[in-house]
Design a protein around this motif. Structure first.
Motif, PDB file in Angstrom:
ATOM      1  N   ALA A   1      -1.486   4.214  -7.646  1.00  0.00           N
ATOM      2  CA  ALA A   1      -1.802   3.107  -8.544  1.00  0.00           C
ATOM      3  C   ALA A   1      -3.111   2.444  -8.144  1.00  0.00           C
ATOM      4  CB  ALA A   1      -0.667   2.090  -8.542  1.00  0.00           C
ATOM      5  N   SER A   2      -3.291   2.241  -6.842  1.00  0.00           N
ATOM      6  CA  SER A   2      -4.521   1.715  -6.253  1.00  0.00           C
ATOM      7  C   SER A   2      -4.458   2.027  -4.762  1.00  0.00           C
ATOM      8  CB  SER A   2      -4.664   0.204  -6.512  1.00  0.00           C
ATOM      9  OG  SER A   2      -3.577  -0.520  -5.987  1.00  0.00           O
ATOM     10  N   PRO A   3      -5.547   1.845  -4.028  1.00  0.00           N
ATOM     11  CA  PRO A   3      -5.529   2.218  -2.614  1.00  0.00           C
ATOM     12  C   PRO A   3      -4.361   1.613  -1.851  1.00  0.00           C
ATOM     13  CG  PRO A   3      -7.775   1.783  -3.307  1.00  0.00           C
ATOM     14  CD  PRO A   3      -6.897   1.410  -4.470  1.00  0.00           C
ATOM     15  N   VAL A   4      -3.816   2.406  -0.949  1.00  0.00           N
ATOM     16  CA  VAL A   4      -2.668   1.992  -0.147  1.00  0.00           C
ATOM     17  C   VAL A   4      -2.961   0.662   0.538  1.00  0.00           C
ATOM     18  CG1 VAL A   4      -1.292   2.581   1.881  1.00  0.00           C
ATOM     19  CG2 VAL A   4      -1.868   4.358   0.194  1.00  0.00           C
ATOM     20  N   ALA A   5      -2.005  -0.257   0.455  1.00  0.00           N
ATOM     21  CA  ALA A   5      -2.053  -1.576   1.088  1.00  0.00           C
ATOM     22  C   ALA A   5      -3.082  -2.523   0.467  1.00  0.00           C
ATOM     23  CB  ALA A   5      -2.317  -1.460   2.589  1.00  0.00           C
ATOM     24  N   SER A   6      -3.638  -2.173  -0.691  1.00  0.00           N
ATOM     25  CA  SER A   6      -4.663  -3.016  -1.306  1.00  0.00           C
ATOM     26  C   SER A   6      -4.091  -4.176  -2.107  1.00  0.00           C
ATOM     27  CB  SER A   6      -5.547  -2.174  -2.234  1.00  0.00           C
ATOM     28  OG  SER A   6      -4.814  -1.740  -3.374  1.00  0.00           O
ATOM     29  N   ALA A   7      -2.814  -4.065  -2.536  1.00  0.00           N
ATOM     30  CA  ALA A   7      -2.161  -5.087  -3.364  1.00  0.00           C
ATOM     31  C   ALA A   7      -2.886  -5.323  -4.685  1.00  0.00           C
ATOM     32  CB  ALA A   7      -2.018  -6.399  -2.601  1.00  0.00           C
ATOM     33  N   ARG A   8      -3.556  -4.301  -5.195  1.00  0.00           N
ATOM     34  CA  ARG A   8      -4.315  -4.435  -6.449  1.00  0.00           C
ATOM     35  C   ARG A   8      -3.529  -4.014  -7.682  1.00  0.00           C
ATOM     36  NH1 ARG A   8      -9.627  -1.134  -5.510  1.00  0.00           N
ATOM     37  NH2 ARG A   8     -10.043  -1.855  -7.632  1.00  0.00           N
TER      38      ARG A   8
ATOM     39  N   VAL B   1       7.661  11.231 -12.149  1.00  0.00           N
ATOM     40  CA  VAL B   1       6.467  10.684 -11.501  1.00  0.00           C
ATOM     41  C   VAL B   1       6.809   9.348 -10.854  1.00  0.00           C
ATOM     42  CG1 VAL B   1       4.109   9.851 -11.819  1.00  0.00           C
ATOM     43  CG2 VAL B   1       4.921  11.826 -13.128  1.00  0.00           C
ATOM     44  N   VAL B   2       6.414   9.224  -9.593  1.00  0.00           N
ATOM     45  CA  VAL B   2       6.552   7.979  -8.832  1.00  0.00           C
ATOM     46  C   VAL B   2       5.173   7.339  -8.738  1.00  0.00           C
ATOM     47  CG1 VAL B   2       7.210   6.957  -6.619  1.00  0.00           C
ATOM     48  CG2 VAL B   2       8.393   9.011  -7.455  1.00  0.00           C
ATOM     49  N   LEU B   3       5.077   6.055  -9.036  1.00  0.00           N
ATOM     50  CA  LEU B   3       3.820   5.333  -8.826  1.00  0.00           C
ATOM     51  C   LEU B   3       3.900   4.598  -7.502  1.00  0.00           C
ATOM     52  CD1 LEU B   3       2.574   3.685 -12.157  1.00  0.00           C
ATOM     53  CD2 LEU B   3       1.565   5.563 -10.871  1.00  0.00           C
ATOM     54  N   GLU B   4       2.820   4.665  -6.740  1.00  0.00           N
ATOM     55  CA  GLU B   4       2.796   3.981  -5.451  1.00  0.00           C
ATOM     56  C   GLU B   4       1.357   3.720  -5.032  1.00  0.00           C
ATOM     57  OE1 GLU B   4       3.251   6.579  -1.726  1.00  0.00           O
ATOM     58  OE2 GLU B   4       4.407   7.680  -3.228  1.00  0.00           O
ATOM     59  N   GLY B   5       1.225   2.911  -3.992  1.00  0.00           N
ATOM     60  CA  GLY B   5      -0.098   2.546  -3.496  1.00  0.00           C
ATOM     61  C   GLY B   5      -0.539   1.235  -4.125  1.00  0.00           C
ATOM     62  N   GLY B   6      -0.692   0.208  -3.320  1.00  0.00           N
ATOM     63  CA  GLY B   6      -1.238  -1.042  -3.805  1.00  0.00           C
ATOM     64  C   GLY B   6      -0.332  -1.871  -4.684  1.00  0.00           C
ATOM     65  N   LEU B   7       0.954  -1.562  -4.717  1.00  0.00           N
ATOM     66  CA  LEU B   7       1.900  -2.381  -5.498  1.00  0.00           C
ATOM     67  C   LEU B   7       2.361  -3.527  -4.613  1.00  0.00           C
ATOM     68  CD1 LEU B   7       3.936   0.460  -7.257  1.00  0.00           C
ATOM     69  CD2 LEU B   7       1.991  -0.852  -8.151  1.00  0.00           C
ATOM     70  N   GLY B   8       1.727  -4.670  -4.792  1.00  0.00           N
ATOM     71  CA  GLY B   8       1.909  -5.764  -3.851  1.00  0.00           C
ATOM     72  C   GLY B   8       2.785  -6.899  -4.322  1.00  0.00           C
TER      73      GLY B   8
ATOM     74  N   PRO C   1       6.045  -8.246  -7.334  1.00  0.00           N
ATOM     75  CA  PRO C   1       7.020  -7.819  -8.334  1.00  0.00           C
ATOM     76  C   PRO C   1       6.400  -7.610  -9.711  1.00  0.00           C
ATOM     77  CG  PRO C   1       7.993  -9.488  -6.933  1.00  0.00           C
ATOM     78  CD  PRO C   1       6.537  -9.419  -6.556  1.00  0.00           C
ATOM     79  N   ALA C   2       5.452  -8.439 -10.098  1.00  0.00           N
ATOM     80  CA  ALA C   2       4.812  -8.283 -11.407  1.00  0.00           C
ATOM     81  C   ALA C   2       4.102  -6.934 -11.505  1.00  0.00           C
ATOM     82  CB  ALA C   2       3.823  -9.422 -11.643  1.00  0.00           C
ATOM     83  N   GLN C   3       3.461  -6.505 -10.429  1.00  0.00           N
ATOM     84  CA  GLN C   3       2.788  -5.210 -10.434  1.00  0.00           C
ATOM     85  C   GLN C   3       3.788  -4.060 -10.521  1.00  0.00           C
ATOM     86  OE1 GLN C   3       0.409  -5.504  -6.884  1.00  0.00           O
ATOM     87  NE2 GLN C   3      -1.168  -6.747  -7.867  1.00  0.00           N
ATOM     88  N   VAL C   4       4.944  -4.241  -9.911  1.00  0.00           N
ATOM     89  CA  VAL C   4       5.993  -3.231  -9.999  1.00  0.00           C
ATOM     90  C   VAL C   4       6.544  -3.154 -11.427  1.00  0.00           C
ATOM     91  CG1 VAL C   4       8.367  -2.712  -9.280  1.00  0.00           C
ATOM     92  CG2 VAL C   4       6.614  -3.245  -7.572  1.00  0.00           C
ATOM     93  N   VAL C   5       6.744  -4.312 -12.061  1.00  0.00           N
ATOM     94  CA  VAL C   5       7.174  -4.312 -13.457  1.00  0.00           C
ATOM     95  C   VAL C   5       6.198  -3.506 -14.303  1.00  0.00           C
ATOM     96  CG1 VAL C   5       7.474  -5.729 -15.524  1.00  0.00           C
ATOM     97  CG2 VAL C   5       8.431  -6.502 -13.355  1.00  0.00           C
TER      98      VAL C   5
END
Length: 255
Positions: free
Chosen positions: A166-173, A192-199, A201-205
């Protein structure tokens, strides 16, 4: 809240089945950053996870937890075990890590990461490593930069599912290029799993709204002041995003 209560509302029909192993929770948590087995147990239960991820640090420079301590705290028999090569900087390191995990623990489901010094997935090396692991009998879940051509190549090679950044790992973007992510997911028929930078709950939604079958979160929860609380929030976010998809209530793609 008991572990049974915590996981009850995220148990669904499996989104991925590998033999007799079923993945039902659409939230996966990485645990490489933890040093307390009790905290690992707390976050996995709060998140309603049904997957336990383990790895080897080939460089032996990172803290690690004893498997016996984890088993006592977590109850590892209750989880589907998968391995990860998340510390691998090259194809060779990824292959070595996967083989050691199988030799030590009998793990044959591999969360394949090949991330060189820039910490971004190397799609080319990932395709090559995936082919080698598949030939050795592993089930492979590779991590890639959004790219439909790469996704199709990995599906055709026989990968069980894809993991898209989704975005660089640990970026929270969050999801930085929704169209590229959507195009990549639409190019394949495997989960498909989305991951990386999901910092948050809103981004996870939003990741779920875009059509992800599941999300993987690590740093945000591990570094939260109260990891178990954020893990539970992420669980509800996954559910909210999935409900939005089911009810056709998804916002348009960002420009």
């Amino acid at each position: 809240m008991s572990s049974a209560t915590a996981s009850k509302d995220v148990v669904t029909e499996p989104w991925l089945c590998l033999g007799d192993r079923a993945f039902r929770s659409r939230l996966i948590l990485g645990i490489e950053q933890y040093t307390d087995p009790t905290l690992v147990a707390d976050v996995l239960r709060a998140a309603g996870c049904d997957v336990f991820i383990t790895t080897f640090d080939l460089e032996q420079t990172r803290p690690s937890l004893l498997m016996s301590d984890l088993d006592q705290a977590v109850g590892l028999d209750d989880y589907v075990w998968i391995g990860t090569t998340s510390f691998a900087r090259s194809r060779q390191d990824a292959l070595l890590t996967a083989r050691r995990l199988r030799e030590s623990y009998g793990i044959d489901i591999m969360k394949l990461d090949v991330r060189p010094s820039d910490n971004l997935p190397d799609n080319g090396q990932t395709i090559t490593a995936a082919a080698e692991l598949l030939a050795e009998g592993f089930e492979v879940l590779p991590f890639i930069l959004p790219d439909p051509e790469t996704a199709v190549a990995l599906e055709q090679a026989g990968c069980a599912a894809l993991r898209v950044m989704a975005s660089p790992v640990a970026s929270a973007r969050g999801v930085v290029d929704e169209r590229a992510v959507r195009d990549t997911m639409s190019a394949v028929s495997i989960p498909v799993v989305l991951e990386g930078g999901l910092g948050t709950p809103a981004q996870v939604v939003r990741a779920m709204e875009l059509g992800a079958d599941a999300v993987l979160v690590n740093t945000a929860v591990a570094q939260a002041p109260q990891p178990a609380v954020l893990a539970e929030s992420m669980r509800h976010a996954v559910r909210a995003g999935r409900l939005a998809v089911d009810q056709d209530l998804v916002a348009p793609l960002a420009d």
